[in-house]
Each structure stands twice: as structure tokens, then as C-alpha cells.
Design an enzyme around this catalytic site. Structure first.
Site, PDB file in Angstrom:
ATOM      1  N   ARG A 116       0.814  -1.225   0.000  1.00  0.00           N
ATOM      2  CA  ARG A 116       0.000   0.000   0.000  1.00  0.00           C
ATOM      3  C   ARG A 116       0.846   1.273   0.000  1.00  0.00           C
ATOM      4  NH1 ARG A 116      -2.690  -3.196   3.592  1.00  0.00           N
ATOM      5  NH2 ARG A 116      -4.569  -4.122   2.718  1.00  0.00           N
ATOM      6  N   LYS A 138       3.256  12.008 -11.139  1.00  0.00           N
ATOM      7  CA  LYS A 138       2.425  11.089 -11.934  1.00  0.00           C
ATOM      8  C   LYS A 138       3.262   9.866 -12.292  1.00  0.00           C
ATOM      9  CE  LYS A 138       0.726  13.506 -15.460  1.00  0.00           C
ATOM     10  NZ  LYS A 138      -0.138  13.630 -16.652  1.00  0.00           N
ATOM     11  N   GLU A 180      10.972  18.806 -25.167  1.00  0.00           N
ATOM     12  CA  GLU A 180      10.195  19.101 -23.947  1.00  0.00           C
ATOM     13  C   GLU A 180      10.716  20.368 -23.260  1.00  0.00           C
ATOM     14  OE1 GLU A 180       7.502  17.446 -23.326  1.00  0.00           O
ATOM     15  OE2 GLU A 180       7.780  15.404 -24.090  1.00  0.00           O
ATOM     16  N   LYS A 215       8.200  23.359 -14.567  1.00  0.00           N
ATOM     17  CA  LYS A 215       7.374  22.161 -14.322  1.00  0.00           C
ATOM     18  C   LYS A 215       6.922  22.137 -12.863  1.00  0.00           C
ATOM     19  CE  LYS A 215       5.835  17.811 -14.717  1.00  0.00           C
ATOM     20  NZ  LYS A 215       5.702  16.610 -15.485  1.00  0.00           N
ATOM     21  N   GLU A 225      -3.868  17.563 -11.683  1.00  0.00           N
ATOM     22  CA  GLU A 225      -4.200  17.774 -13.093  1.00  0.00           C
ATOM     23  C   GLU A 225      -5.687  18.015 -13.325  1.00  0.00           C
ATOM     24  OE1 GLU A 225      -1.787  15.494 -15.837  1.00  0.00           O
ATOM     25  OE2 GLU A 225      -3.476  15.409 -17.195  1.00  0.00           O
ATOM     26  N   ASN A 233       0.673  19.888 -21.749  1.00  0.00           N
ATOM     27  CA  ASN A 233       0.435  19.121 -22.978  1.00  0.00           C
ATOM     28  C   ASN A 233       0.569  19.956 -24.244  1.00  0.00           C
ATOM     29  OD1 ASN A 233       0.062  16.621 -21.836  1.00  0.00           O
ATOM     30  ND2 ASN A 233      -2.071  17.059 -21.327  1.00  0.00           N
ATOM     31  N   HIS A 236       1.236  18.360 -27.553  1.00  0.00           N
ATOM     32  CA  HIS A 236       1.098  16.911 -27.386  1.00  0.00           C
ATOM     33  C   HIS A 236      -0.121  16.310 -28.071  1.00  0.00           C
ATOM     34  CE1 HIS A 236       4.445  17.262 -24.723  1.00  0.00           C
ATOM     35  NE2 HIS A 236       4.395  15.998 -24.354  1.00  0.00           N
TER      36      HIS A 236
HETATM   37  N1  LIG Z   1       5.144  10.763 -15.273  1.00  0.00           N
HETATM   38  C1  LIG Z   1       5.117  11.837 -16.031  1.00  0.00           C
HETATM   39  O1  LIG Z   1       4.676  12.906 -15.630  1.00  0.00           O
HETATM   40  C2  LIG Z   1       5.682  11.744 -17.410  1.00  0.00           C
HETATM   41  C3  LIG Z   1       5.915  12.897 -18.162  1.00  0.00           C
HETATM   42  C4  LIG Z   1       6.487  12.781 -19.419  1.00  0.00           C
HETATM   43  C5  LIG Z   1       6.821  11.515 -19.910  1.00  0.00           C
HETATM   44  N2  LIG Z   1       6.574  10.405 -19.156  1.00  0.00           N
HETATM   45  C6  LIG Z   1       6.926   9.074 -19.641  1.00  0.00           C
HETATM   46  O2  LIG Z   1       8.333   9.009 -19.787  1.00  0.00           O
HETATM   47  C7  LIG Z   1       8.648   8.029 -20.761  1.00  0.00           C
HETATM   48  C8  LIG Z   1       9.717   8.555 -21.677  1.00  0.00           C
HETATM   49  O3  LIG Z   1      10.901   8.768 -20.935  1.00  0.00           O
HETATM   50  P1  LIG Z   1      12.328   8.754 -21.639  1.00  0.00           P
HETATM   51  O4  LIG Z   1      12.300   9.609 -22.829  1.00  0.00           O
HETATM   52  O5  LIG Z   1      13.327   8.992 -20.589  1.00  0.00           O
HETATM   53  O6  LIG Z   1      12.409   7.254 -22.218  1.00  0.00           O
HETATM   54  P2  LIG Z   1      13.185   5.968 -21.685  1.00  0.00           P
HETATM   55  O7  LIG Z   1      13.054   5.815 -20.234  1.00  0.00           O
HETATM   56  O8  LIG Z   1      12.771   4.838 -22.548  1.00  0.00           O
HETATM   57  O9  LIG Z   1      14.708   6.332 -22.003  1.00  0.00           O
HETATM   58  C9  LIG Z   1      15.128   6.406 -23.353  1.00  0.00           C
HETATM   59  C10 LIG Z   1      16.315   5.465 -23.592  1.00  0.00           C
HETATM   60  O10 LIG Z   1      17.507   6.059 -23.057  1.00  0.00           O
HETATM   61  C11 LIG Z   1      18.121   5.164 -22.138  1.00  0.00           C
HETATM   62  N3  LIG Z   1      18.810   5.989 -21.168  1.00  0.00           N
HETATM   63  C12 LIG Z   1      18.248   6.796 -20.227  1.00  0.00           C
HETATM   64  N4  LIG Z   1      19.199   7.466 -19.590  1.00  0.00           N
HETATM   65  C13 LIG Z   1      20.395   7.098 -20.125  1.00  0.00           C
HETATM   66  C14 LIG Z   1      21.733   7.472 -19.882  1.00  0.00           C
HETATM   67  N5  LIG Z   1      22.054   8.411 -18.997  1.00  0.00           N
HETATM   68  N6  LIG Z   1      22.707   6.854 -20.598  1.00  0.00           N
HETATM   69  C15 LIG Z   1      22.375   5.928 -21.541  1.00  0.00           C
HETATM   70  N7  LIG Z   1      21.143   5.558 -21.840  1.00  0.00           N
HETATM   71  C16 LIG Z   1      20.147   6.137 -21.126  1.00  0.00           C
HETATM   72  C17 LIG Z   1      16.994   4.331 -21.623  1.00  0.00           C
HETATM   73  O11 LIG Z   1      17.433   3.154 -21.029  1.00  0.00           O
HETATM   74  C18 LIG Z   1      16.188   4.118 -22.906  1.00  0.00           C
HETATM   75  O12 LIG Z   1      16.784   3.135 -23.705  1.00  0.00           O
HETATM   76  C19 LIG Z   1       7.349   7.697 -21.475  1.00  0.00           C
HETATM   77  O13 LIG Z   1       6.900   6.432 -21.066  1.00  0.00           O
HETATM   78  C20 LIG Z   1       6.387   8.766 -21.000  1.00  0.00           C
HETATM   79  O14 LIG Z   1       5.056   8.325 -20.937  1.00  0.00           O
HETATM   80  C21 LIG Z   1       6.015  10.494 -17.926  1.00  0.00           C
HETATM   81 ZN   LIG Z   2       5.937  14.769 -23.551  1.00  0.00          ZN
END
Ligand SMILES: NC(=O)c1ccc[n+]([C@@H]2O[C@H](COP(=O)([O-])OP(=O)(O)OC[C@H]3O[C@@H](n4cnc5c(N)ncnc54)[C@H](O)[C@@H]3O)[C@@H](O)[C@H]2O)c1
Ligand SMILES: [Zn+2]
Length: 367
Positions: A116, A138, A180, A215, A225, A233, A236
Site C-alpha cells: 500500500r 504522476k 520538452e 514544471k 491535473e 500538454n 502533445h
Molecule cells: N510521469 C510523467 O509525468 C511523465 C511525463 C512525461 C513523460 N513520461 C513518460 O516518460 C517516458 C519517456 O521517458 P524517456 O524519454 O526517458 O524514455 P526511456 O526511459 O525509454 O529512455 C530512453 C532510452 O535512453 C536510455 N537511457 C536513459 N538514460 C540514459 C543514460 N544516462 N545513458 C544511456 N542511456 C540512457 C533508456 O534506457 C532508454 O533506452 C514515457 O513512457 C512517458 O510516458 C512520464
Molecule cells: Zn511529452
């Protein structure tokens, strides 16, 4: 960052991973840590994080999950639960997410639900995770019918950003994060936008700090939200539709990049903003800058880093509209647009006619 249940600090600096043990002691995080990571990140950084935590007296178990959005599922969260149970993590334990947004979202959902709820720390290593997903609480996983459909609000105890980890981030991932950052400047920080316009994404720690502050301010104002947070967004609605129609050949950042241009052109068409703004945004996104990767700004743009393939065929404007409308309908939301009056001044509206959107999409290469 203040939130309804308290507040958490964000640490930002170069080389912070080596001091994570001491920091965790100062934060009074108990004695047991489950470190959730993924191979591209864990192979580089898990050992030094574990060493620092162990030196500070923590017991650490590493839980490595498969990499990539395709694995952002409840099945992978189940693997994390297995790992937490095997480690015997109790209510006083802490889940630490070391990785990009995918790891942060999954580890956060596991932390929100295991026993939990146990405490959670974000250690984002991608630019996108640093400026966007690690702040705001989130967390979610995808469902076969749509992205981020299963989730929770889970505020972290702290966010620890070590900018040195960006040295190993692939250039396309850096460019995605930059889309972003540009979005963030457009939402709430003209100085950030103008700095990137003049000098590219430098100095990087300053760029990250400014983006994080925007942010943080938006999520503080609207933690669940309900209202203002929708401005995050920007770009987006268009971006998601383009990602979907490309069958995810287009990355999220690439979709957002085109989406920002679309939002700016729509704002001009509807008489809200200066006709010069779209050109400024395009110039900034399409320039390779420090990343060596230019972001696409039109629907059919050729993506050179994807090999010698033909230019992507552009979808039709109507197909994009339909993808946008059905995406929102699935989420039980109305089709809304975030428009701009100027850099740093955006607003949400649902009073946009389909014909204006179609016209703008056609200026972006949609047929
Ligand atoms: N929770 C929220 O508010 C929120 C907001 C925006 C996006 N998201 C989510 O975030 C995700 C996208 O995140 P992302 O772009 O980081 O993608 P990701 O986590 O897939 O990372 C992209 C790639 O880079 C690699 N990587 C990350 N850091 C690295 C580093 N320092 N060195 C080498 N490789 C590295 C990862 O392993 C992966 O292969 C989506 O699922 C999206 O829905 C969430
Ligand atoms: Zn985004």
C-alpha cells in the site's frame, strides 16, 4: 516542490550519484533500498550508486527490468514486485528509480502499490526524465489500448539529478528531451526559450534548472491535473496523433516537436500570437545545436538518423484530426488545444474549429 501531502527537494548537479548514500542518509530514508534500473543505465551507473549507498550503511538490492516503452507494462511492474518481495523490503524501505522516464514511471507505480505504498526516490538519467517525468508525482504504465492508462499519483521523497549521466545518453534521446525543454520555455519561461534560441542547449545545468522550475511551478499549482496542468500538454495533442499514425516510427520528442510548430501556427491563424513566433520555434527545433540531431518540424520530414530510407510519407490532415479526436475520446476527454499568445504565455481552449486545424496541418505537409 510543495504538494498536498508535504514537499520534496530536487537536487541538481554534476557527479551527485557518487554522493547518493550521504544524501539518502540526510533524507532519513531508513536502511533498505531497492534500486530499479534498466541495462543501458544500470550497466553504466548502478555500481557507483550501490557503492555509495552501501558505504552509507544501506542494504541494497538491484532490480533490473527490460528496457524501453514496450516494457512499460503491468507485467514488468510484476517483476519489480517479485524483486521487492525477494529482497524482503518492508514498509520502511525505499524504491529508487535509476533511469529514464519509463523506469521512473514503473518503479513509481510499484512503490505506490507495494504494501500500500513505500517511499520512492527519482534519479532521472534522461533529459526528458530530468525536466519532465520525474517531477510532479504522476506514475503509470501502458495498456494495449493506450498509453499511461494505469497509474497513480505518487510523490517522491526527493529527485536527484546528476547531469553527468547525460554524457552517455544517445543523441536522439537528448533531442527528444530538448523538445520538452523548448515546450517548457514556451509555457512559462521566455528567458529559457531565448537562451536556447541564441546559444543552443547551453549551459546545460542552467537549462535543466529553469525547465524543472517551470514544471515544478505548474504541478504545485495543480497537483492532480484538474486545470492549469493541462498546459504541459502543449504540442502533445498533435504529437500523440503523429506518433500513433507513424506506428511509433516517430519518437515522442519528434511528435512533440512537430506538435509545437502546429500549435504555434494554429495560434497565429486564430489571431492570438505574433506571426513571427512559429518561425522562431522552427528555427530552434530544426537546428542540430549541441546534439547533432535536428528535430522534424513537418509531417513528412526526412529523418536522416533512421538510415537511407525514403522520406516518411505524410499522413492526411483528416487522418491526423481523427487520430487526435479518438485519442481524447478514449481517455474520456474533450479535444482541447493549448494555444500561445507569446513565449511564456499559453492557454487552454476547446473553441477551435476543425477546418482551422486541417488548414494548419496542410501547411505542415499533411496532404
Ligand atoms: N510521469 C510523467 O509525468 C511523465 C511525463 C512525461 C513523460 N513520461 C513518460 O516518460 C517516458 C519517456 O521517458 P524517456 O524519454 O526517458 O524514455 P526511456 O526511459 O525509454 O529512455 C530512453 C532510452 O535512453 C536510455 N537511457 C536513459 N538514460 C540514459 C543514460 N544516462 N545513458 C544511456 N542511456 C540512457 C533508456 O534506457 C532508454 O533506452 C514515457 O513512457 C512517458 O510516458 C512520464
Ligand atoms: Zn511529452
Amino acid at each position: 516542490v510543495r504538494h498536498p501531502g508535504g514537499a520534496y527537494p530536487i537536487y541538481l548537479g554534476s557527479g551527485l550519484l557518487g554522493g547518493i548514500g550521504r544524501l539518502s542518509q540526510e533524507l532519513d530514508l531508513g536502511r533498505q533500498v531497492a534500486l530499479v534500473t534498466t541495462p543501458p543505465v544500470g550497466d553504466e551507473y548502478a555500481a557507483s550508486v550501490v557503492e555509495s549507498l552501501v558505504e552509507a550503511g544501506f542494504e541494497v538490492d538491484v532490480c533490473t527490468v527490460p528496457d524501453g516503452e514496450a516494457y512499460k507494462t503491468l507485467d514488468t511492474v510484476r517483476l519489480v514486485y517479485d524483486c521487492l518481495i525477494d529482497a524482503g523490503l518492508d514498509r520502511s524501505g525505499v524504491v529508487v528509480a535509476l533511469g529514464g522516464g519509463v523506469v521512473g514511471d514503473m518503479a513509481g507505480l510499484a512503490a505506490a502499490t507495494y504494501l500500500r505504498g513505500v517511499r520512492f526516490v527519482q534519479v532521472p538519467t534522461s533529459l526528458l526524465a530530468m525536466v519532465d517525468s520525474s517531477v510532479g508525482g504522476k506514475v503509470a504504465v501502458d495498456h494495449p489500448r493506450g498509453k499511461n492508462l494505469i497509474g497513480a499519483f505518487k510523490q517522491p521523497e526527493a529527485v536527484i539529478i546528476d547531469t553527468r549521466t547525460l554524457s552517455t545518453l544517445p543523441a536522439e534521446e537528448f533531442a527528444s528531451g530538448l523538445a520538452e525543454v523548448v515546450k517548457t520555455g514556451l509555457i512559462g519561461d521566455p528567458d529559457l526559450f531565448e537562451q536556447i534560441e541564441a546559444h543552443g542547449p547551453a549551459p546545460l545545468p542552467w537549462i535543466i534548472e529553469r525547465a524543472v522550475r517551470v514544471k515544478a511551478a505548474v504541478v504545485e499549482e495543480d497537483p492532480y491535473e484538474r486545470r492549469r496542468r493541462a498546459v504541459l500538454n502543449l504540442g502533445h495533442t498533435f504529437g500523440h496523433a503523429l506518433e500513433l499514425l507513424s506506428h511509433y516510427q516517430l519518437s515522442h520528442g519528434e511528435g512533440v516537436s512537430i506538435g509545437l510548430v502546429a500549435a504555434a501556427r494554429l495560434s497565429v491563424r486564430l489571431g492570438f500570437c505574433d506571426p513571427e513566433l512559429p518561425g522562431r520555434i522552427e528555427g530552434l527545433l530544426a537546428r542540430p545545436g549541441a546534439t547533432g540531431v535536428a528535430l522534424p518540424i513537418e509531417c513528412g520530414d526526412h529523418l536522416p538518423e533512421r538510415g537511407p530510407s525514403e522520406a516518411r510519407p505524410a499522413p492526411t490532415a483528416t487522418a491526423i484530426w481523427e487520430a487526435m479526436a479518438s485519442d481524447k475520446k478514449r481517455q474520456g476527454k474533450k479535444l482541447r488545444f493549448i494555444l500561445m499568445r507569446a513565449v511564456g504565455d499559453v492557454f487552454v481552449t476547446d473553441a477551435v474549429e476543425q477546418e482551422d486545424v486541417l488548414a494548419v496541418l496542410r501547411t505542415l505537409g499533411a496532404t
